[in-house]
Design a protein around this motif. Structure first.
Motif, mmCIF file in Angstrom:
data_model
loop_
_atom_site.group_PDB
_atom_site.id
_atom_site.type_symbol
_atom_site.label_atom_id
_atom_site.label_comp_id
_atom_site.label_asym_id
_atom_site.label_seq_id
_atom_site.Cartn_x
_atom_site.Cartn_y
_atom_site.Cartn_z
ATOM 1 N N TYR A 59 1.842 1.642 6.595
ATOM 2 C CA TYR A 59 2.073 2.363 5.348
ATOM 3 C C TYR A 59 2.345 3.832 5.622
ATOM 4 C CZ TYR A 59 -2.744 4.132 5.666
ATOM 5 O OH TYR A 59 -3.897 4.744 6.076
ATOM 6 N N SER A 60 3.007 4.465 4.660
ATOM 7 C CA SER A 60 3.317 5.883 4.767
ATOM 8 C C SER A 60 2.066 6.716 4.508
ATOM 9 C CB SER A 60 4.398 6.265 3.748
ATOM 10 O OG SER A 60 4.522 7.673 3.655
ATOM 11 N N GLN A 111 5.655 10.245 8.514
ATOM 12 C CA GLN A 111 4.525 9.732 9.282
ATOM 13 C C GLN A 111 4.092 8.359 8.756
ATOM 14 O OE1 GLN A 111 1.224 12.422 9.913
ATOM 15 N NE2 GLN A 111 2.546 14.215 9.811
ATOM 16 N N ILE A 112 3.880 7.435 9.688
ATOM 17 C CA ILE A 112 3.500 6.064 9.358
ATOM 18 C C ILE A 112 2.159 5.734 10.008
ATOM 19 C CG2 ILE A 112 4.113 3.621 9.575
ATOM 20 C CD1 ILE A 112 5.896 5.145 7.662
ATOM 21 N N ARG A 121 0.832 -1.208 0.000
ATOM 22 C CA ARG A 121 0.000 0.000 0.000
ATOM 23 C C ARG A 121 0.861 1.250 0.000
ATOM 24 N NH1 ARG A 121 -5.094 1.329 4.078
ATOM 25 N NH2 ARG A 121 -5.296 3.532 3.559
ATOM 26 N N ASN A 122 0.369 2.258 -0.739
ATOM 27 C CA ASN A 122 1.003 3.572 -0.783
ATOM 28 C C ASN A 122 -0.074 4.616 -0.500
ATOM 29 O OD1 ASN A 122 2.656 5.766 -1.273
ATOM 30 N ND2 ASN A 122 2.283 5.733 -3.477
ATOM 31 N N VAL A 123 -0.034 5.196 0.683
ATOM 32 C CA VAL A 123 -1.024 6.185 1.137
ATOM 33 C C VAL A 123 -2.429 5.585 1.020
ATOM 34 C CG1 VAL A 123 -1.756 8.604 1.048
ATOM 35 C CG2 VAL A 123 0.565 7.978 0.329
ATOM 36 N N HIS A 124 -3.195 5.944 -0.002
ATOM 37 C CA HIS A 124 -4.581 5.477 -0.102
ATOM 38 C C HIS A 124 -4.760 4.300 -1.048
ATOM 39 C CE1 HIS A 124 -5.201 9.067 2.063
ATOM 40 N NE2 HIS A 124 -5.282 9.892 1.036
ATOM 41 N N SER A 125 -3.698 3.826 -1.673
ATOM 42 C CA SER A 125 -3.856 2.863 -2.759
ATOM 43 C C SER A 125 -3.109 1.562 -2.498
ATOM 44 C CB SER A 125 -3.361 3.469 -4.075
ATOM 45 O OG SER A 125 -4.147 4.585 -4.439
ATOM 46 N N PRO A 126 -3.826 0.410 -2.428
ATOM 47 C CA PRO A 126 -3.158 -0.892 -2.423
ATOM 48 C C PRO A 126 -2.420 -1.100 -3.743
ATOM 49 C CG PRO A 126 -5.439 -1.083 -1.680
ATOM 50 C CD PRO A 126 -5.284 0.295 -2.240
ATOM 51 N N MET A 127 -1.321 -1.861 -3.704
ATOM 52 C CA MET A 127 -0.449 -1.958 -4.881
ATOM 53 C C MET A 127 -0.034 -3.398 -5.159
ATOM 54 S SD MET A 127 2.120 1.292 -4.402
ATOM 55 C CE MET A 127 2.808 0.610 -2.893
#
Length: 623
Positions: A469-470, A476-477, A424-430
């Motif tokens: 996740y960031s 911030q985590i 995940r990156n902020v709001h998006s699973p990857m």
């Protein structure tokens, strides 16, 4: 809103409309628009403020693309695709042009909806479905994707026939395989032993999912707004039923179809055939729901899923992040209820109101299989997912949760799921091609998803390569254990119990079926070719079929396929596998056997001291 005279700067008009916007969320990332009559603001969706009257309205089910937004033109509002997750299951998807509702035409009277065919009352062969058949979409009304009939884990191609067009998943019963050619509006019947075409029937619109076979009848819907019943033995029309309010057409994906399309798959539950007509509860008067007698087309029940439309003049408004309407989907039946995504109905098609648990739209609607994108959507937008759960998730992600993924099947004890987006990156699973692969895992059906902070939630378990996740704000985590209930853009749903098993496979799984104690998965290999990065996505690297043990996930067998299956396009029936492939073919996979000549050659090649071992291998391959 305040209007000023352009020459003098004096105030000319002041309009105050309360509850036109949903202030819980930020303004969209594109500009507002205006016409001679309306200011179309874009706070949460498309809020219409009327300059000339009081026809103000909130439309949170519409949203435009970043930067460009929506465009009013030609008496319509053009709405491009967006990548937002808000209003899951209810926001209008794709590229659409919508307009103000015109004067309503009178719907066709119920007594004029049915057209009888030459086979009406002449379906003699009403054989019952056997346990080894696969008579409907995903096998049964619960859409489990599972059959108790075993298929040997070593299979090889028995026959293959190319039909040359985009296909649905097949269904099999009574010695016949039935499949729909989506874009050519055709349902075909093939001989299950040879693949030979037996008959075909063409209608006036797309058929997006396989038919349902019931007591010698083939039931299916079409985007032409009708439901059809054919005689299974020869494809002769029994009856045709207009499920749409009336016969009105629009252009959709380069073809003409009804304003109120019907999904191909008809739900038959307790002797009643259920289906819907319509795209959204917010469009064109909503979604009509019907229950008819399969043999005659006689109307038994009818309902309407419409709105809800908020009246801003009465102080009503939608809350940001979720709305209570729904887009159409294939119907599901479980535990005595009928479901269309988060919509819950009685068998008599009365909608059941379900309480909202949080300001993010969570609802305990009842245990059933659903997808926030729709069961037929194989695009796999990374913020959508399938679930087998009591909880409609609302505006929450679920890539950390049990019994959820991009595809799943369910038996009496476990749910087997494919997890594609496990980072995940902020709001998006990857997902990163050619790295870990796809995650295949199993959960006990009692292992319900949870939100940290909700009453009764427990310490979440870390089980994926990435748990925290960031936040995209410096260093911030966001930690897995952080509170999520009633909050937006958090971790989302998590698990409190570990999976029964989990394994990584270097296969981009696009189809899955459980037959007996074996779980079969199929898809292109998970490789990344820097010289031709789209090769795998476009199906030019073939595919793999993998059999794993449903008990522990251990790989039992692997073989190659010439072409990947269509999304969710593989079934099991009569001890064999059948799959619709992306090249327009249907393939039958049967038990792998060894000929007498091969057996003799293998036996003669063995040194005497290894005869026992070799004979054992021969017996294993033969059996």
């Amino acid at each position: 809103m305040i209007g000023w005279d352009l020459h003098t700067g004096t105030e000319k008009r002041r309009i105050l409309v309360k509850n036109l916007r949903s202030p819980e969320h930020h303004h969209r990332c594109y500009r507002n628009k205006a016409t001679a009559r309306y200011l179309i603001s874009s706070y949460e969706g498309a809020e219409f403020l009327d300059f000339q009257g009081d026809n103000h309205c909130q439309n949170n089910w519409l949203r435009g693309a970043c930067m460009n937004g929506m465009m009013p033109c030609n008496g319509m509002l053009y709405v491009p695709p967006d990548q937002c997750f808000c209003q899951p299951g209810a926001k209008l998807l794709g590229y659409a042009a919508v307009k103000a509702q015109t004067i309503k035409a009178r719907p066709k009277p119920d007594k004029k909806r049915l057209k009888k065919g030459r086979a009406y009352g002449a379906v003699i062969d009403r054989e019952s479905v056997s346990d080894s058949d696969w008579p409907t979409f995903r096998h049964d009304p619960a859409r489990s994707g599972t059959t108790g009939t075993a298929v040997p884990h070593r299979v090889t191609e028995d026959w293959k026939v190319k039909l040359g067009t985009k296909l649905t998943a097949p269904v099999v019963t009574g010695g016949k395989l039935f499949v729909a050619a989506c874009d050519t509006h055709t349902v075909l019947a093939l001989d299950v032993a040879s693949g030979k075409q037996l008959w075909r029937f063409t209608v006036d619109g797309r058929v997006d999912s396989p038919p349902t076979i019931y007591q010698g009848m083939v039931l299916f819907g079409s985007s032409d707004g009708h439901v059809y019943c054919l005689r299974a033995s020869d494809g002769e029309l029994v009856w045709r039923f207009l499920a749409a309010p009336l016969d009105r057409r629009v252009v959709c994906f380069d073809q003409v179809e009804s304003v109120w399309p019907v999904h191909g798959s008809v739900l038959v539950e307790n002797g009643v055939a259920y289906f819907t007509a319509g795209r959204s509860t917010y469009l064109d008067g909503g979604i009509s729901v019907w229950g008819v007698e399969p043999a005659t087309g006689k109307i038994l029940y009818k309902g309407l899923l419409e709105g809800p439309h908020q009246d801003v003049d009465k102080g009503e408004r939608d809350v940001a992040f979720y709305i209570l309407g729904a887009n159409s989907d294939v119907l599901v039946a479980e535990d005595g209820f009928i479901y269309m995504r988060q919509k819950k109905m009685t068998p008599q098609l009365t909608e059941i109101e379900v309480p909202i648990l949080s300001n993010k739209g969570a609802q305990n609607v009842g245990l059933h299989v659903f997808s926030t994108a729709g069961l037929l959507d194989g695009s796999w937008y990374n913020r959508t997912f399938w679930m087998y759960a009591k909880r409609w998730p609302g505006f929450q992600l679920a890539n950390q949760a049990p019994k959820t993924g991009q595809l799943l099947v369910v038996d009496d004890e476990k749910t087997y799921a494919v997890r594609v987006f496990y980072r995940r990156n902020v709001h998006s699973p990857m997902f990163f091609p050619g790295k870990e692969g796809y995650l295949l895992f199993a959960d006990a059906n009692t292992n319900e998803p949870q939100l940290v902070g909700e009453q009764g939630s427990r310490e979440p378990i870390r089980w994926l390569p990435q748990s925290d996740y960031s936040r995209g704000r410096g260093d911030q985590i966001r930690e897995l254990e952080s509170e999520a209930f009633g909050l937006d853009k958090m971790i989302g749903y998590t698990r409190a119990e570990p999976p029964a098993w989990m394994h990584w496979l270097p296969v981009r799984i696009r189809a899955m079926v459980k037959a007996g104690d074996v779980l079969f998965v199929a898809g292109p290999p998970d490789v990344f070719d820097a010289e031709d990065p789209y090769a795998v996505f476009e199906g030019r690297r073939g595919a793999k079929l993998v059999a794993v043990s449903a008990k522990d996930g251990e790989k039992l067998y692997e073989t190659q396929l010439e072409c990947p299956p269509v999304f969710d396009g593989m079934i099991a029936a009569g001890g064999r596998l059948f799959a619709s492939l992306r090249d327009g073919s249907v393939v039958c996979l049967a038990e792998q056997t060894i000929s007498k000549v091969e057996s003799k050659n293998l036996f003669n090649a063995c040194p005497k001291r290894q005869l026992t071992v070799c004979q054992g291998k021969i017996n294993e391959r033969t059996n």
